[in-house]
Design a protein around this motif. Structure first.
Motif, PDB file in Angstrom:
ATOM      1  N   LYS A  29       0.826  -1.201   0.000  1.00  0.00           N
ATOM      2  CA  LYS A  29       0.000   0.000   0.000  1.00  0.00           C
ATOM      3  C   LYS A  29       0.861   1.252   0.000  1.00  0.00           C
ATOM      4  O   LYS A  29       1.764   1.390   0.831  1.00  0.00           O
ATOM      5  CB  LYS A  29      -0.872  -0.029   1.267  1.00  0.00           C
ATOM      6  CG  LYS A  29      -1.659   1.218   1.517  1.00  0.00           C
ATOM      7  CD  LYS A  29      -2.993   1.187   0.832  1.00  0.00           C
ATOM      8  CE  LYS A  29      -3.710   2.516   0.982  1.00  0.00           C
ATOM      9  NZ  LYS A  29      -5.132   2.365   1.221  1.00  0.00           N
TER      10      LYS A  29
ATOM     11  N   TYR B 176       0.915   4.975   0.861  1.00  0.00           N
ATOM     12  CA  TYR B 176       0.355   6.153   1.528  1.00  0.00           C
ATOM     13  C   TYR B 176       1.317   7.300   1.295  1.00  0.00           C
ATOM     14  O   TYR B 176       2.445   7.262   1.811  1.00  0.00           O
ATOM     15  CB  TYR B 176       0.258   5.936   3.047  1.00  0.00           C
ATOM     16  CG  TYR B 176      -0.766   4.937   3.508  1.00  0.00           C
ATOM     17  CD1 TYR B 176      -2.102   5.301   3.657  1.00  0.00           C
ATOM     18  CD2 TYR B 176      -0.402   3.641   3.817  1.00  0.00           C
ATOM     19  CE1 TYR B 176      -3.050   4.384   4.105  1.00  0.00           C
ATOM     20  CE2 TYR B 176      -1.345   2.715   4.265  1.00  0.00           C
ATOM     21  CZ  TYR B 176      -2.661   3.096   4.402  1.00  0.00           C
ATOM     22  OH  TYR B 176      -3.583   2.184   4.843  1.00  0.00           O
TER      23      TYR B 176
ATOM     24  N   HIS C 148     -10.758   3.681  -2.419  1.00  0.00           N
ATOM     25  CA  HIS C 148     -11.784   4.629  -1.959  1.00  0.00           C
ATOM     26  C   HIS C 148     -11.864   5.883  -2.823  1.00  0.00           C
ATOM     27  O   HIS C 148     -11.612   6.991  -2.365  1.00  0.00           O
ATOM     28  CB  HIS C 148     -11.606   4.978  -0.481  1.00  0.00           C
ATOM     29  CG  HIS C 148     -10.238   5.399  -0.007  1.00  0.00           C
ATOM     30  ND1 HIS C 148      -9.412   6.221  -0.714  1.00  0.00           N
ATOM     31  CD2 HIS C 148      -9.566   5.114   1.137  1.00  0.00           C
ATOM     32  CE1 HIS C 148      -8.309   6.428  -0.032  1.00  0.00           C
ATOM     33  NE2 HIS C 148      -8.373   5.746   1.088  1.00  0.00           N
TER      34      HIS C 148
ATOM     35  N   LEU D 133     -11.233  10.431   4.897  1.00  0.00           N
ATOM     36  CA  LEU D 133     -10.357  10.836   3.797  1.00  0.00           C
ATOM     37  C   LEU D 133     -10.319   9.736   2.746  1.00  0.00           C
ATOM     38  O   LEU D 133     -10.291   8.560   3.121  1.00  0.00           O
ATOM     39  CB  LEU D 133      -8.947  11.132   4.316  1.00  0.00           C
ATOM     40  CG  LEU D 133      -8.876  12.408   5.162  1.00  0.00           C
ATOM     41  CD1 LEU D 133      -7.518  12.515   5.846  1.00  0.00           C
ATOM     42  CD2 LEU D 133      -9.144  13.652   4.312  1.00  0.00           C
TER      43      LEU D 133
HETATM   44 ZN    ZN Z   1      -6.890   5.934   2.555  1.00  0.00          ZN
END
Ligand code: ZN
Ligand code: NCD
Ligand code: ZN
Length: 345
Positions: A101, A103, A176, A221
């Motif tokens: 992931k 970020y 998302h 978020l």
């Molecule tokens: Zn996120």
């Protein structure tokens, strides 16, 4: 035509969830295991899950919290940092970790160890492309000159676009998504680029969060956008396009950390996830598209078998509890105290 009274779906999976750790696990794992067969578990713990050893240890803590007799399977993810090497990726892949992931540093809850410049992880991305590990992204830039409502669009233009082109065989999920730009980008992108969509971004827009008072439980978020963007997400989720699938982004923060002068970002939706999605799909007149989105397209993208069990939802209005317990703390679920039309049996 009479509205449908009952629907049966292949058992869904959640391709983006936060389970946290420690005393939160009985709550979060219990709810996830009740709703889903499998879930992609986000690695943004403090400190984050950065390698095979961390992922395996976290996986066994999760497994210890699965209720007796439930076959829930957590799918593990590592957290990319500026120091993630190709070797770290290969070892994680060998340990069964399915994804890594990204970020951007400072973008969201527990992202302080995130990547400061995507160039720093190009060797890791190369290794992921070679072994078939998926790249998941929190798609927002963090520079203070970019407005919070524009951060997803700018991330797509400046960072995601080049990564998609530079790694033509890397499988990528933009997590998302919250804007028409993101839905459009993913729909037009090469094969192997997909997106998850939350129930809250389908059900709400920024008016729900800000008109008539500020509602911290709607704050997550990337932040809720205008109704125009909400409509584009509904369109994408209910289109039957397999590039769009379910990821709740269920992200618990205690009541005290939400209802305060500087509240945390995240909505807790795992308690009633599929019921919330059913609500959104029904409002769009597209209940028939729910199964593909919730149960088929995710495993197809990840190269995993579809589930064989089913779940049934009946049209029987019920009211969500006003609050839940997570460890010793109160946790307010999204849509607390509200009535939903569909109930799981
Ligand atoms: Zn996120
Ligand atoms: N979505 C959120 O608002 N919060 C998530 C982090 C994330 O997925 O960005 C969390 O971990 O709380
Ligand atoms: Zn998340």
């Amino acid at each position: 035509m009479e509205p449908k009274q009952q629907i049966t779906l292949r058992k869904p999976d959640d391709w983006h969830i936060h389970l946290r750790d420690g005393t939160a696990l009985p709550r979060t794992v219990g709810d996830a295991a009740d709703q889903f067969q499998r879930a992609i578990v986000m690695p943004n713990l403090v400190p984050p899950v950065v390698n095979a050893a961390d992922a395996l240890a976290y996986k066994s803590r999760i497994q210890a919290a699965i209720p007796e007799g439930n076959a829930f399977t957590p799918l593990m993810v590592i957290y990319l940092t500026d120091n993630t090497t190709a070797e770290v990726v290969q070892q994680a892949h060998a340990a069964g970790v399915v994804a890594a992931k990204l970020y951007p540093a400072g973008a969201t809850t527990n992202s302080d160890s995130g990547v400061t410049d995507v160039a720093n992880i190009y060797p890791a991305l190369e290794a992921m492309q070679s072994c078939g590990m998926k790249l998941l992204l929190h798609g927002e830039v963090t520079t203070s000159d970019i407005d919070i409502f524009d951060r997803e669009r700018v991330f797509i233009e400046n960072i995601l676009g080049p990564v998609v082109d530079d790694f033509p065989n890397l499988k990528i999920v933009l997590e998302h998504i919250t804007t028409a730009h993101a839905a459009e980008f993913v729909a037009q992108a090469r094969a192997g680029v997909a997106a998850t969509i939350t129930a809250h971004h389908l059900l709400y827009n920024r008016n729900h969060m800000l008109v008539g008072g500020i509602r911290p439980h709607y704050y997550c978020l990337p932040i809720l956008k205008r109704g125009y963007h909400q409509n584009a997400l509904i369109e994408a989720a209910t289109s039957g396009n397999p590039k769009f699938f379910l990821g709740t982004d269920s992200a618990p923060h205690t009541q005290g950390k939400k209802e305060t002068s500087c509240g945390c970002a995240g909505c807790y939706t795992a308690f009633s996830a599929i019921e919330l999605y059913a609500e959104a799909f029904e409002r769009a007149g597209k209940l028939d598209k729910l199964e593909g989105f919730a149960s088929d397209f995710g495993p197809d993208f990840y190269g995993l078998p579809r589930n064989t069990d089913t779940i049934t939802l009946v049209r029987e209005p019920w009211t969500l509890p006003a609050g839940l317990q997570m460890g010793d703390d109160a946790l307010i679920p999204l849509a607390a105290g509200e009535t939903l039309n569909w109930r799981r049996v």
